[in-house]
Each structure stands twice: as structure tokens, then as C-alpha cells.
Motif scaffolding. Structure first.
Motif: not given
Length: 190
Positions: A1-30
Motif C-alpha cells: 500500500m502506497g503512502k499519500i503525503i500532504c504538504f502542510i505549511s502555516d495558514q494552509f486551508a485544512d478544510f479543502e482536504i479533510t474530506l479527501a483524506f478522511h475517505k482515502m484513509k477510511n474507505v481507500g485504506e491508504k
């Protein structure tokens, strides 16, 4: 299983990626990991604190990255190690997805010179900030989401569409059309 990496820096817009990462982890098992230039905690646009799992230099050493996601945030400078990582993943044709102002990093890495893309960052905003324009505007499409090969870009307000484009690319809902449609309906009904 490959890793999905998220680049974070100060003031990044976390709301824009929450759904994607929630489903990648919990449905896609990434396996999902946050990545920064260093291990210093960053504060998102929403005021939440995030501590990176690994650094960009450490990510360069991984051979099982399946994709890189870059959320929006301020227009800022870019360190060479991030440019090198983006180019490495591009050459390997790994998923590279960026939303809102996130495509700035792909532009500076030269990835957008040969791909269609979108961004929320207008030419007017670039002029207002007085910074060099990282976007090759001749490849810009005024669309909510643009997928060109393994590169996905989106406007910030299209974070649901962005998530579903990533799900399609990764095959997360492959064979689960009813579940996918119900999730989309639930989100749109809210």
C-alpha cells in the motif's frame, strides 16, 4: 500500500482536504502522512495546530509514495527540496493534486508548463502581492477541477469535486458506486 503525503505549511486551508483524506484513509485504506519542511508545528487557516509526520527531505527517500496532495494557503516562497520532490513524483507519474493556491508549487516546479490546470489565484492577486507569477496562464482553464493525466488541480470552493476526482483517480470507490453516490448525495444535501 502506497503512502499519500500532504504538504502542510502555516495558514494552509485544512478544510479543502479533510474530506479527501478522511475517505482515502477510511474507505481507500491508504496510509496518509503530513509533510513539512521541518517538524515544526504549523497553524492552519482554521486555527488548528498540525505537526508533520515527516520532512520533505525524508519523503524524498521513500519509494512507496502513491500521491502528493497540496492544500491552498498563502502565496509563499518555495524551497528547492519541495520542487525536487514534486518533479520526482511527476517523472514517476504519481498522483499530484493541488487545490486553491496550492498549484503555485506545481507552477514553480515547472509541472504546469505542460499540463492544463486551474487555481483560485487570480492574476490580480499576484499583482496585488507583487510576487512573480508562478502560473503559466496559457494552460489555465477556468473550471472547478482539472485533471490532466496524473495531475489534479481545483479551485478552493470545489473541494468536494476535488475529493471525488482524487477518489476516481485512486479507484477508492471502484465497485462501490452505490456507496459513492450516497456519499455525494449526503454531502450535497447538507
Amino acid at each position: 500500500m502506497g503512502k499519500i503525503i500532504c504538504f502542510i505549511s502555516d495558514q494552509f486551508a485544512d478544510f479543502e482536504i479533510t474530506l479527501a483524506f478522511h475517505k482515502m484513509k477510511n474507505v481507500g485504506e491508504k496510509e496518509v502522512l503530513s509533510m513539512g519542511y521541518n517538524y515544526e508545528t504549523v497553524v492552519s487557516e482554521s486555527g488548528l495546530y498540525y505537526k508533520p509526520n515527516l520532512t520533505v527531505n525524508e519523503a524524498m527517500e521513500l519509494n512507496d509514495i502513491e500521491g502528493l496532495i497540496i492544500p491552498g494557503g498563502p502565496i509563499r516562497t518555495q524551497k528547492i527540496e519541495l520542487t525536487v520532490l514534486i518533479n520526482k513524483l511527476d517523472q514517476e507519474e504519481k498522483l499530484i493534486a493541488a487545490i486553491c493556491h496550492g498549484p503555485q508549487y506545481l507552477g514553480r516546479a515547472g509541472v504546469l508548463n505542460r499540463r492544463k490546470f486551474t487555481t483560485s489565484c487570480s492574476i490580480e492577486k499576484i499583482h496585488e502581492l507583487g510576487v512573480e507569477n508562478p502560473f503559466p496562464r496559457e494552460n489555465f482553464l477556468d473550471q472547478r477541477v482539472v485533471r490532466d493525466g496524473h495531475v489534479i488541480t481545483a479551485k478552493g470552493r470545489a473541494f468536494v469535486d476535488f475529493s471525488f476526482e482524487i477518489f476516481d483517480y485512486l479507484g477508492i470507490y471502484q465497485g462501490k458506486n452505490e456507496e459513492r453516490e450516497q456519499l455525494f448525495k449526503d454531502i450535497m444535501d447538507r
